[in-house]
Design an enzyme around this catalytic site. Structure first.
Site, PDB file in Angstrom:
ATOM      1  N   CYS A 111       0.835  -1.203   0.000  1.00 47.74           N
ATOM      2  CA  CYS A 111       0.000   0.000   0.000  1.00 47.74           C
ATOM      3  C   CYS A 111       0.875   1.260   0.000  1.00 47.74           C
ATOM      4  CB  CYS A 111      -0.984  -0.037   1.170  1.00 47.74           C
ATOM      5  SG  CYS A 111      -2.363   1.116   0.975  1.00 47.74           S
ATOM      6  N   HIS A 211      -3.537  -5.031   0.639  1.00 49.11           N
ATOM      7  CA  HIS A 211      -3.001  -5.479   1.920  1.00 49.11           C
ATOM      8  C   HIS A 211      -3.001  -7.012   2.001  1.00 49.11           C
ATOM      9  CE1 HIS A 211      -2.571  -1.670   4.180  1.00 49.11           C
ATOM     10  NE2 HIS A 211      -3.450  -1.242   3.286  1.00 49.11           N
ATOM     11  N   GLU A 213      -1.387  -8.874   3.934  1.00 47.51           N
ATOM     12  CA  GLU A 213      -1.332  -9.356   5.324  1.00 47.51           C
ATOM     13  C   GLU A 213      -2.726  -9.582   5.901  1.00 47.51           C
ATOM     14  OE1 GLU A 213      -1.909  -4.944   5.812  1.00 47.51           O
ATOM     15  OE2 GLU A 213      -0.862  -6.275   4.403  1.00 47.51           O
TER      16      GLU A 213
END
Length: 240
Positions: A111, A211, A213
């Protein structure tokens, strides 16, 4: 030996226990993703010294998400929607990323981290994406992730990892405008927004606007970074 993966952190006013104080913080999902992928996470708060020694000790680097990059760095005045910038973090991460690229350290930009790579290499950003495109999938509301369908260019490193289509979690109101020389856009949202970049010829330099994660069932990007870091670690051992 497990590779050491540096992850840049936020420096924010934070409440925990009985304390309300400035702290170096990071969503634990980054840490968990690195651990699941076989790396050892090393949290990197913004600092003003010791950068060369830090780079020498790391095997890979994650430029994490966070606040907007200060527009001065790409030659623009602040847009009214560009708020909450962190100049100290910009200074640290730009120096860190430059040093990492100079020595061939494997890098994953997430990001904001992708935007840092683009601005570092003299690209620019769209400061408020809703003025350009239908923004619903990129950031439906503060504190929530949108879902975007990404088309990935055939033959790219990213396509080799994820295939040519991916459904991803996004939370951003800025995006790449002018793509920096030396970068290639390898992923786009349906509205044309650049969602992934690579450095051709580099062992591993990848940026994604989403994202990863936040998808604990899919660690393919973190695993790829860890593999590249392990390979670099092995080369360093052989060179001694």
């Amino acid at each position: 030996m497990q590779p050491l993966i540096g992850i840049t952190t936020y420096t924010e006013r934070t409440s925990f226990g009985v304390w309300n104080t400035d702290a170096a913080v990071l969503p634990k999902s980054y840490v968990d993703s690195v651990v699941r992928s076989g790396g050892v996470p090393v949290l990197l708060p913004p600092t003003s010294s010791g950068l060369s020694h830090l780079i020498e000790r790391l095997d890979g680097l994650i430029l994490s998400g966070g606040a907007d990059v200060v527009p001065f760095r790409y030659g623009q005045p602040n847009h009214p929607q560009t708020t909450g910038t962190r100049p100290d973090r910009d200074s640290f991460e730009f120096r860190l990323a430059r040093a990492a690229l100079a020595v061939g350290l494997p890098v994953l930009g997430v990001c904001r981290g992708m935007q840092v790579l683009n601005v570092l290499l003299h690209g620019s950003l769209i400061q408020h994406l809703p003025e350009r495109v239908n923004h619903e999938g990129h950031r439906p509301a503060l504190g929530t992730y949108g879902s975007s369908e990404i088309t990935i260019h055939a033959g790219s490193r990213l396509a080799g990892l994820l295939g040519e289509r991916a459904s991803v979690h996004c939370h951003h109101h800025q995006a790449i405008d002018r793509l920096a020389d030396g970068l290639v856009a390898v992923g786009h949202a349906e509205d044309g927004t650049i969602e992934a970049i690579e450095v051709p010829g580099a062992d591993f330099v990848l940026g994604v606007q989403w994202h990863p994660e936040e998808s604990p069932q899919d660690d393919r990007l973190f695993s790829a970074l860890t593999r590249a870091a392990s390979a670099r670690q092995g080369q360093a051992v052989l060179a001694r």
